[in-house]
Design a protein around this motif. Structure first.
Motif, mmCIF file in Angstrom:
data_model
loop_
_atom_site.group_PDB
_atom_site.id
_atom_site.type_symbol
_atom_site.label_atom_id
_atom_site.label_comp_id
_atom_site.label_asym_id
_atom_site.label_seq_id
_atom_site.Cartn_x
_atom_site.Cartn_y
_atom_site.Cartn_z
ATOM 1 N N VAL A 58 3.229 -0.298 -7.335
ATOM 2 C CA VAL A 58 1.966 0.411 -7.138
ATOM 3 C C VAL A 58 1.415 -0.008 -5.777
ATOM 4 N N VAL A 73 -4.720 2.138 -5.460
ATOM 5 C CA VAL A 73 -5.495 2.613 -6.604
ATOM 6 C C VAL A 73 -6.833 3.138 -6.076
ATOM 7 N N TRP A 125 -10.771 4.442 -7.676
ATOM 8 C CA TRP A 125 -11.771 4.838 -8.674
ATOM 9 C C TRP A 125 -12.608 5.952 -8.069
ATOM 10 N N LEU A 130 -9.036 6.913 -13.212
ATOM 11 C CA LEU A 130 -8.471 6.168 -12.097
ATOM 12 C C LEU A 130 -7.241 6.885 -11.582
ATOM 13 N N SER A 176 -3.657 6.145 -9.292
ATOM 14 C CA SER A 176 -2.808 5.111 -8.710
ATOM 15 C C SER A 176 -1.577 5.778 -8.105
#
Length: 173
Positions: free
Chosen positions: A18, A21, A23, A40, A42
């Motif tokens: 990953v 990310v 929000w 969210l 990612s």
């Protein structure tokens, strides 16, 4: 999801590392029928973006709702914004492209709304790598829906402008 310094949830769903990310802001969350449900985004090294959301109030944990796979390189940056036609997410990747996605089904239930996404614009940067991205309302034009997109490309920042319901276009060269 930390409580007293402890990890309270781990999200599994990516097949590779990953890289980023994101929000969404309160403005973006406000586009959903259930305005208090967090979600969210990612992005991973295989070029996939996963949308994580709650299934229902009875099941408050985040689960993979959609996997957006249109890039052929590692996702390097993610950003989201609210538009007249719903939630949009911008992804940039190691395949030298930036993609703008729109969420279909605004006004449906939370789970259904976040499960269907379409690419509305794809911008190729040639041999230059877009590494990070940020979107903001054009100062003084918040209500009109004008957006400015800043993309970190190699050793510079490129600015693109979008009129309401339009595509991003380069404004400075």
């Amino acid at each position: 999801f930390r409580e007293g310094g402890k990890v309270v949830a781990t999200l599994h769903g990516h097949d590779s590392r990953v890289n980023c990310v994101h929000w969404p802001s309160e403005e973006v969350i406000g586009c959903l029928p259930d305005r208090e449900s967090p979600f969210l985004f990612s992005g991973d090294a295989d070029g996939a973006v996963i949308v994580w959301a709650q299934h229902s109030a009875a099941h408050p944990h985040l689960a993979a709702t959609a996997t957006l796979k249109e890039h052929n390189g590692a996702i390097t940056g993610l950003e989201s914004y609210a538009s007249a036609d719903g939630i949009r997410v911008v992804s940039c990747a190691g395949d030298h492209t930036l993609k703008v996605w729109v969420c279909e089904g605004s006004g449906e239930s939370n789970r259904q709304t976040l499960s269907r996404w379409d690419v509305t614009q794809s911008i190729c940067f040639g041999n230059r790598l877009p590494y990070c991205v940020s979107v903001t309302s054009l100062p003084g034009h918040d209500e009109a829906g004008w957006r400015m997109l800043a993309v970190g490309v190699d050793k510079r920042v490129e600015l693109l402008l979008s009129a309401p319901t339009g595509e991003f276009k380069e404004i400075f060269t």
